[in-house]
Motif scaffolding. Structure first.
Motif, PDB file in Angstrom:
ATOM      1  N   ALA A   1      12.819   4.356   7.398  1.00 37.59           N
ATOM      2  CA  ALA A   1      12.191   3.163   6.822  1.00 37.59           C
ATOM      3  C   ALA A   1      11.169   3.549   5.753  1.00 37.59           C
ATOM      4  O   ALA A   1      11.139   2.952   4.672  1.00 37.59           O
ATOM      5  CB  ALA A   1      11.523   2.339   7.915  1.00 37.59           C
ATOM      6  N   LEU A   2      10.348   4.532   6.032  1.00 34.31           N
ATOM      7  CA  LEU A   2       9.325   4.932   5.062  1.00 34.31           C
ATOM      8  C   LEU A   2       9.943   5.563   3.819  1.00 34.31           C
ATOM      9  O   LEU A   2       9.443   5.368   2.709  1.00 34.31           O
ATOM     10  CB  LEU A   2       8.335   5.904   5.702  1.00 34.31           C
ATOM     11  CG  LEU A   2       7.360   5.292   6.689  1.00 34.31           C
ATOM     12  CD1 LEU A   2       6.528   6.382   7.354  1.00 34.31           C
ATOM     13  CD2 LEU A   2       6.455   4.294   6.006  1.00 34.31           C
TER      14      LEU A   2
ATOM     15  N   SER B   1      12.773   4.811   2.459  1.00 32.60           N
ATOM     16  CA  SER B   1      13.400   3.787   1.615  1.00 32.60           C
ATOM     17  C   SER B   1      12.363   2.857   0.995  1.00 32.60           C
ATOM     18  O   SER B   1      12.568   2.344  -0.096  1.00 32.60           O
ATOM     19  CB  SER B   1      14.415   2.972   2.413  1.00 32.60           C
ATOM     20  OG  SER B   1      13.751   2.200   3.391  1.00 32.60           O
ATOM     21  N   ILE B   2      11.255   2.640   1.663  1.00 31.95           N
ATOM     22  CA  ILE B   2      10.205   1.770   1.129  1.00 31.95           C
ATOM     23  C   ILE B   2       9.460   2.437  -0.018  1.00 31.95           C
ATOM     24  O   ILE B   2       9.078   1.796  -0.974  1.00 31.95           O
ATOM     25  CB  ILE B   2       9.199   1.391   2.240  1.00 31.95           C
ATOM     26  CG1 ILE B   2       9.845   0.440   3.221  1.00 31.95           C
ATOM     27  CG2 ILE B   2       7.932   0.763   1.664  1.00 31.95           C
ATOM     28  CD1 ILE B   2       9.003   0.141   4.440  1.00 31.95           C
ATOM     29  N   ASN B   3       9.315   3.738   0.037  1.00 32.79           N
ATOM     30  CA  ASN B   3       8.474   4.467  -0.896  1.00 32.79           C
ATOM     31  C   ASN B   3       9.060   4.576  -2.302  1.00 32.79           C
ATOM     32  O   ASN B   3       8.377   4.976  -3.221  1.00 32.79           O
ATOM     33  CB  ASN B   3       8.202   5.874  -0.346  1.00 32.79           C
ATOM     34  CG  ASN B   3       7.004   6.517  -0.980  1.00 32.79           C
ATOM     35  OD1 ASN B   3       6.164   5.841  -1.544  1.00 32.79           O
ATOM     36  ND2 ASN B   3       6.936   7.823  -0.887  1.00 32.79           N
TER      37      ASN B   3
END
Length: 62
Positions: free
Chosen positions: A47-48, A50-52
């Motif tokens: 998740a992190l 892809s968010i970054n």
């Protein structure tokens, strides 16, 4: 020999996965269930990573 296409992935997926799995293992040890800790670490790491990413870079991948 043919030239191999290099990946243009500028994300830090490996870094986030490593950090989150390590934290997940520590959390799993505290809760006495390492399996769930590792699974949560992998999920948060993905998740992190892809968010970054920058939204402009996501458009270039398509």
């Amino acid at each position: 020999m043919s030239k191999q296409k290099k990946s243009d992935n500028k994300g830090n997926t490996g870094m986030w996965m490593g950090i989150c799995i390590a934290l997940g293992v520590a959390f799993g040890i505290m809760m006495d269930n390492i399996g769930i800790g590792i699974a949560l670490g992998v999920a948060f790491g993905a998740a992190l990573s892809s968010i970054n990413r920058d939204p402009k870079e996501k458009d270039k991948e398509k």
